[in-house]
Structure formats: C-alpha cells, structure tokens
Enzyme design. Sequence first.
Site, PDB file in Angstrom:
ATOM      1  N   ASN A   1       4.051  -7.817   4.438  1.00 11.83           N
ATOM      2  CA  ASN A   1       5.240  -7.472   3.664  1.00 11.83           C
ATOM      3  C   ASN A   1       5.957  -6.329   4.361  1.00 11.83           C
ATOM      4  OD1 ASN A   1       7.097  -6.802   1.731  1.00 11.83           O
ATOM      5  ND2 ASN A   1       5.617  -6.099   0.198  1.00 11.83           N
TER       6      ASN A   1
ATOM      7  N   LYS B   1       8.734  -5.082   3.718  1.00 11.55           N
ATOM      8  CA  LYS B   1       9.565  -4.298   2.787  1.00 11.55           C
ATOM      9  C   LYS B   1      10.935  -4.027   3.437  1.00 11.55           C
ATOM     10  CE  LYS B   1       5.379  -2.570   0.720  1.00 11.55           C
ATOM     11  NZ  LYS B   1       4.690  -1.516  -0.010  1.00 11.55           N
TER      12      LYS B   1
ATOM     13  N   HIS C   1       6.610  -8.174  -6.908  1.00 13.80           N
ATOM     14  CA  HIS C   1       5.988  -6.994  -6.282  1.00 13.80           C
ATOM     15  C   HIS C   1       6.195  -5.783  -7.199  1.00 13.80           C
ATOM     16  CE1 HIS C   1       5.151  -3.727  -3.553  1.00 13.80           C
ATOM     17  NE2 HIS C   1       4.498  -4.600  -2.813  1.00 13.80           N
TER      18      HIS C   1
ATOM     19  N   GLU D   1       6.993  -2.853  -6.647  1.00 13.66           N
ATOM     20  CA  GLU D   1       8.193  -2.050  -6.373  1.00 13.66           C
ATOM     21  C   GLU D   1       9.419  -2.685  -7.027  1.00 13.66           C
ATOM     22  OE1 GLU D   1       7.644  -1.949  -2.124  1.00 13.66           O
ATOM     23  OE2 GLU D   1       5.912  -0.642  -2.403  1.00 13.66           O
TER      24      GLU D   1
ATOM     25  N   GLU E   1      -2.507  -6.270  -6.371  1.00 12.93           N
ATOM     26  CA  GLU E   1      -2.151  -5.027  -5.694  1.00 12.93           C
ATOM     27  C   GLU E   1      -2.163  -3.878  -6.687  1.00 12.93           C
ATOM     28  OE1 GLU E   1       0.253  -5.960  -1.910  1.00 12.93           O
ATOM     29  OE2 GLU E   1       1.655  -5.722  -3.549  1.00 12.93           O
TER      30      GLU E   1
ATOM     31  N   GLY F   1       0.644   1.941  -0.388  1.00 16.87           N
ATOM     32  CA  GLY F   1       1.314   2.956   0.425  1.00 16.87           C
ATOM     33  C   GLY F   1       0.748   4.354   0.266  1.00 16.87           C
TER      34      GLY F   1
ATOM     35  N   SER G   1      -2.944  -0.473   0.916  1.00 10.63           N
ATOM     36  CA  SER G   1      -3.559   0.301   2.004  1.00 10.63           C
ATOM     37  C   SER G   1      -4.648  -0.475   2.741  1.00 10.63           C
ATOM     38  CB  SER G   1      -4.086   1.643   1.475  1.00 10.63           C
ATOM     39  OG  SER G   1      -3.026   2.398   0.916  1.00 10.63           O
TER      40      SER G   1
HETATM   41  P1  PGA Z   1       0.567  -1.097   1.747  1.00  4.12           P
HETATM   42  O1  PGA Z   1       1.508  -2.056   0.863  1.00  4.12           O
HETATM   43  O2  PGA Z   1      -0.323  -2.004   2.567  1.00  4.12           O
HETATM   44  O3  PGA Z   1       1.506  -0.299   2.571  1.00  4.12           O
HETATM   45  O4  PGA Z   1      -0.233  -0.260   0.782  1.00  4.12           O
HETATM   46  C1  PGA Z   1       1.047  -3.265   0.312  1.00  4.12           C
HETATM   47  C2  PGA Z   1       2.160  -3.940  -0.456  1.00  4.12           C
HETATM   48  O5  PGA Z   1       2.907  -3.244  -1.157  1.00  4.12           O
HETATM   49  O6  PGA Z   1       2.342  -5.165  -0.396  1.00  4.12           O
END
Ligand code: PGA
Length: 253
Positions: free
Chosen positions: A9, A11, A98, A100, A170, A176, A216
């Site tokens: 992803n 983003k 997601h 976010e 997730e 993140g 992460s």
């Molecule tokens: P990350 O994000 O691996 O940077 O923690 C995962 C995601 O949001 O899909």
Amino acid sequence: MRKRVVAGNWKMNKTLNEGLALASEVVNMVNDELTDDVSVILCTPFVHLSQVSRIVEGSDKVFLAAQNVSEHPSGAYTGDISVDMIKSVGATHVILGHSERREYHNETNSQLAARVDLALNNGLGPIFCCGESLEIREEGNHVRFVTNQLEESLFHLSEDDITKVVIAYEPIWAIGTGVTASTEQAQEMHKAIREFLANKYGADIANEISILYGGSCKPSNAPELFAQADVDGGLIGGASLKSRDFVDIAKSY
Ligand code: PGA
C-alpha cells in the site's frame, strides 16, 4: 487452499516517475527471486495505475490495485473515481475501508458494503481492511469490534462472493508506528476472524479466504507473522516503498 498474498500500500507516496521505477524494480526482483506461489499486489495512487499496469502486465505474480473506489457507478461526484475507471486501466483489486480512510473521510461500514458490492459486481477483488484502535483493544473489545466491521460490510455476500474477498486485519495502533502486533496478537485475531467467517459460511469457505496482517510489517518480522496458522500474508505500508524490503517480505513464507 487459500492464496498467499503480499500487497504493498503505497498510500500517498511517490511521484509518477518514482512509482514507475519502484514498480519496475519489484517486478524484476519478483521474476528473478520469488519461487513460492505468492500473489504480489501493488496498490498505487490512482494517477499511477495506468502506467504501472503496463509494467506488471507480463507478470503472472504481480497485480495492481487502487486504494479506494467511489460507491457510485458514475455521475456528478467531482474528484471521485469509479469502478469502471479503475478496471479500465488494468487494476484487478481495490483496497476498501483502510483505517486512514475510515478516520479522515468518515467511511462507514454500510458505505463500504456498497463499495464491496460494486467492486465484486464489476470483477474487482476487494482487499477489505478491518482493525481496532488502541483504546478498543485496551477495553478488551477488539474481537467484537473487528467482527462487527466484517458483519456489517461483508455478511450480505453470497458464498461465492465472500471467497473473492481478501481480508486485511490492521490494528490501527500498529500502522506506521513501528509497533507490530505480536505474533500471538495477530494469530488470535486472525483465528477469531476465520471462526467468525466459519460460523456464517462454514469451515470450508472460511478456509478459502486469505487474511492478511498489516501494521509495521517488515522483512525482520514477516517470517514469524506469516508462519502463524491463520496469517496468509501482509498488507505492507512503509516497507512497500523500498523494493528490496517489499520483495524480501514476499519471500518470507
Ligand atoms: P505500515 O502500514 O506497514 O506502514 O504500518 C500498513 C497499512 O496501513 O496498510
């Protein structure tokens, strides 16, 4: 048996040229190094899709996804992107829900149910995200919260359609942040999700659905996470922006 999937992803990262370079590196490394049967999916910004599509075209292991789709088929929705548009540039999958997007764009379970339908009806495979906040986990309500997300957005689907959905668990507190869920925490939730699916659709169907871990995930922790019985792969954010790290994760089974 269910598919192993590693999805990156991106983003809101990478200019077009940077994205094309990253995609080329990933495709070349996957061709040269990935011997396991793993589907690698690049989830790029909308504006990159059509050109990245040409890079992944010849590969039988690398696929393309959008990061969101409108719940409307077409019309006066300025700034939105339809399922037809995404399909027309060569994407095969779409990330839905997601955290976010749930947080910054107030996406709801019922809105996501409509997007899941639109994607499936048009031959696009949903990568459906679920996951709890730290507060909910600390209250001990994480399993109930996540299964409720699944129930409200997915449980109207037919047996045939539910097997076309990839679920990504997730935990929001791990995205993140550098804090990864422990293997026990990941397996506990993945097992709970599979049991919840089995209660509704039966064990055979639940066993066909890929459940990815996200938050992460990196080359150093992917092997242990992917070794868990109910973890079928990962949805990778930060580490998907570096071709070496991302492909190493895809080689972690
Ligand atoms: P990350 O994000 O691996 O940077 O923690 C995962 C995601 O949001 O899909």
